[in-house]
Each structure stands twice: as C-alpha cells, then as structure tokens.
Motif scaffolding. Structure first.
Motif, mmCIF file in Angstrom:
data_model
loop_
_atom_site.group_PDB
_atom_site.id
_atom_site.type_symbol
_atom_site.label_atom_id
_atom_site.label_comp_id
_atom_site.label_asym_id
_atom_site.label_seq_id
_atom_site.Cartn_x
_atom_site.Cartn_y
_atom_site.Cartn_z
ATOM 1 N N GLY A 1 177.265 28.045 5.488
ATOM 2 C CA GLY A 1 176.094 28.714 4.930
ATOM 3 C C GLY A 1 175.063 29.012 6.000
ATOM 4 N N PRO A 2 174.033 29.768 5.633
ATOM 5 C CA PRO A 2 172.985 30.100 6.603
ATOM 6 C C PRO A 2 172.060 28.909 6.861
ATOM 7 C CG PRO A 2 172.450 31.031 4.467
ATOM 8 C CD PRO A 2 173.825 30.420 4.337
ATOM 9 N N ARG A 3 171.426 28.923 7.997
ATOM 10 C CA ARG A 3 170.519 27.839 8.382
ATOM 11 C C ARG A 3 169.389 27.647 7.364
ATOM 12 N NH1 ARG A 3 168.235 27.015 14.435
ATOM 13 N NH2 ARG A 3 166.920 25.223 14.049
ATOM 14 N N PRO B 1 171.524 26.042 3.748
ATOM 15 C CA PRO B 1 172.845 25.504 4.092
ATOM 16 C C PRO B 1 173.635 25.034 2.869
ATOM 17 C CG PRO B 1 171.129 23.956 4.718
ATOM 18 C CD PRO B 1 170.443 25.194 4.224
ATOM 19 N N ASP B 2 174.938 25.117 2.995
ATOM 20 C CA ASP B 2 175.842 24.519 2.009
ATOM 21 C C ASP B 2 175.958 23.049 2.412
ATOM 22 O OD1 ASP B 2 178.072 23.495 0.662
ATOM 23 O OD2 ASP B 2 179.158 25.396 0.747
ATOM 24 N N ILE B 3 175.214 22.199 1.728
ATOM 25 C CA ILE B 3 175.110 20.786 2.111
ATOM 26 C C ILE B 3 176.479 20.106 2.142
ATOM 27 C CG2 ILE B 3 174.124 18.530 1.499
ATOM 28 C CD1 ILE B 3 172.047 20.547 2.536
ATOM 29 N N ALA B 4 177.281 20.321 1.109
ATOM 30 C CA ALA B 4 178.613 19.692 1.058
ATOM 31 C C ALA B 4 179.479 20.162 2.221
ATOM 32 C CB ALA B 4 179.286 19.973 -0.277
ATOM 33 N N ALA B 5 179.413 21.452 2.556
ATOM 34 C CA ALA B 5 180.208 21.975 3.670
ATOM 35 C C ALA B 5 179.735 21.389 4.999
ATOM 36 C CB ALA B 5 180.142 23.493 3.690
ATOM 37 N N CYS B 6 178.413 21.266 5.161
ATOM 38 C CA CYS B 6 177.883 20.662 6.389
ATOM 39 C C CYS B 6 178.336 19.206 6.513
ATOM 40 C CB CYS B 6 176.362 20.733 6.400
ATOM 41 S SG CYS B 6 175.676 22.388 6.637
ATOM 42 N N LEU B 7 178.215 18.463 5.419
ATOM 43 C CA LEU B 7 178.644 17.062 5.448
ATOM 44 C C LEU B 7 180.142 16.951 5.729
ATOM 45 C CD1 LEU B 7 176.573 15.636 2.476
ATOM 46 C CD2 LEU B 7 176.261 15.118 4.904
ATOM 47 N N ILE C 1 194.693 9.912 2.891
ATOM 48 C CA ILE C 1 195.247 10.374 1.625
ATOM 49 C C ILE C 1 194.324 11.373 0.964
ATOM 50 C CG2 ILE C 1 195.967 9.651 -0.689
ATOM 51 C CD1 ILE C 1 196.743 6.959 0.600
ATOM 52 N N ASP C 2 193.022 11.130 1.031
ATOM 53 C CA ASP C 2 192.071 11.990 0.349
ATOM 54 C C ASP C 2 190.734 11.928 1.069
ATOM 55 O OD1 ASP C 2 191.025 13.672 -1.598
ATOM 56 O OD2 ASP C 2 190.682 12.078 -3.042
ATOM 57 N N PHE C 3 190.006 13.013 0.972
ATOM 58 C CA PHE C 3 188.660 13.073 1.530
ATOM 59 C C PHE C 3 187.848 13.984 0.617
ATOM 60 C CE2 PHE C 3 185.632 15.486 4.208
ATOM 61 C CZ PHE C 3 184.803 14.442 4.581
ATOM 62 N N ALA C 4 186.683 13.536 0.177
ATOM 63 C CA ALA C 4 185.874 14.336 -0.730
ATOM 64 C C ALA C 4 184.392 14.109 -0.450
ATOM 65 C CB ALA C 4 186.183 13.971 -2.176
ATOM 66 N N ILE C 5 183.637 15.174 -0.583
ATOM 67 C CA ILE C 5 182.180 15.114 -0.514
ATOM 68 C C ILE C 5 181.680 15.625 -1.860
ATOM 69 C CG2 ILE C 5 180.107 16.078 0.548
ATOM 70 C CD1 ILE C 5 181.453 14.390 2.555
ATOM 71 N N MET C 6 180.857 14.850 -2.535
ATOM 72 C CA MET C 6 180.334 15.290 -3.831
ATOM 73 C C MET C 6 178.949 14.710 -4.050
ATOM 74 S SD MET C 6 182.825 12.893 -6.132
ATOM 75 C CE MET C 6 184.208 13.284 -5.075
ATOM 76 N N PRO C 7 178.154 15.400 -4.861
ATOM 77 C CA PRO C 7 176.829 14.845 -5.163
ATOM 78 C C PRO C 7 176.971 13.499 -5.866
ATOM 79 C CG PRO C 7 176.997 17.110 -5.926
ATOM 80 C CD PRO C 7 178.375 16.671 -5.514
ATOM 81 N N ALA C 8 176.087 12.580 -5.535
ATOM 82 C CA ALA C 8 176.110 11.262 -6.173
ATOM 83 C C ALA C 8 175.595 11.385 -7.600
ATOM 84 C CB ALA C 8 175.242 10.281 -5.386
ATOM 85 N N GLN C 9 176.078 10.517 -8.445
ATOM 86 C CA GLN C 9 175.593 10.453 -9.813
ATOM 87 C C GLN C 9 174.224 9.786 -9.809
ATOM 88 O OE1 GLN C 9 177.261 11.772 -12.405
ATOM 89 N NE2 GLN C 9 178.757 12.479 -10.922
ATOM 90 N N ALA C 10 173.411 10.154 -10.754
ATOM 91 C CA ALA C 10 172.103 9.508 -10.872
ATOM 92 C C ALA C 10 172.314 8.029 -11.176
ATOM 93 C CB ALA C 10 171.281 10.162 -11.973
ATOM 94 N N VAL C 11 171.583 7.203 -10.494
ATOM 95 C CA VAL C 11 171.733 5.761 -10.658
ATOM 96 C C VAL C 11 170.349 5.157 -10.874
ATOM 97 C CG1 VAL C 11 172.439 3.626 -9.535
ATOM 98 C CG2 VAL C 11 173.752 5.711 -9.151
ATOM 99 N N CYS C 12 170.272 4.258 -11.806
ATOM 100 C CA CYS C 12 169.034 3.526 -12.035
ATOM 101 C C CYS C 12 169.256 2.107 -11.521
ATOM 102 C CB CYS C 12 168.704 3.500 -13.530
ATOM 103 S SG CYS C 12 167.252 2.514 -13.908
#
Length: 110
Positions: free
Chosen positions: A55-57, A60-66, A81-92
């Motif tokens: 993405g552009p500066r 940015p595409d945060i997931a792609a940058c990470l 075996i696997d690699f994934a970047i995903m937004p974290a779930q909301a946690v209290c």
C-alpha cells in the motif's frame, strides 16, 4: 509423557508448536518505511511495485506490512506449517476483579 493405551496420539503433534505474538501498531508510517526497506532489499522492485504489495505510505496495508516484516525465515530442522497476520479480537482485561463486580444486584430471567 505418560502413555495411555486407550488414547492414540500422532507423534507429529508431540513436535508441533505454536508461537503467538500480540503487538500494537503505534506508528503506521514507520511500519511502512521498514516494510518498504525490506521490499527494496529483494531487488527488482520499484516504488510502484512496493505500493502494490504494502500500500501507499499515506495509507499502508498494515497486515501486508506486518507480513513483510514478520514472515518467518527458515529454522534448521523445522518446517513452517502456517503463518497468519490478523487483527486481534477485542479483549477486556480485568486487573482488579473485586472492583469489576456489579454494585447492584442482578437476576436471571428464565
């Protein structure tokens, strides 16, 4: 590890591990700069190619940058075996349970 005759185990699972890292992106522009530098290190990528990947500066595409920065490198004797970047779930997170208890009564309605 104790063996039980009535439980069948796949010995590959005895050697399978997961690694978890939770992060907070505090500066998306700095993240993009680092990811762009990694892209450039591969050679053959111009600015347009880099923007296509992360993405552009300015947006940015945060997931792609990470992914560009955190993708695992080879580890001797291991197979990824696997690699994934995903937004974290909301946690209290409750740090003082006594104060988190409701101050008024409640009832369960059936």
């Amino acid at each position: 590890m104790k063996e039980f005759p009535f439980i069948k185990t796949d010995h590959i699972h005895d050697r399978r591990f997961q690694y978890t890292l939770d992060i907070v992106v505090q500066d998306a522009e700095q993240l993009w700069i680092s990811a762009a530098a990694r892209c450039s290190s591969f050679g053959g990528m111009d600015d347009e190619d880099i923007e296509d990947v992360i993405g552009p500066r300015q947006d940015p595409d945060i997931a792609a940058c990470l992914s560009m920065l955190m993708a695992p490198s080879a580890i001797a004797g291991c197979q990824a075996i696997d690699f994934a970047i995903m937004p974290a779930q909301a946690v209290c997170v409750v740090t003082d349970w006594a104060q988190a208890q409701p101050q008024v009564g409640y009832s369960i309605v059936e």
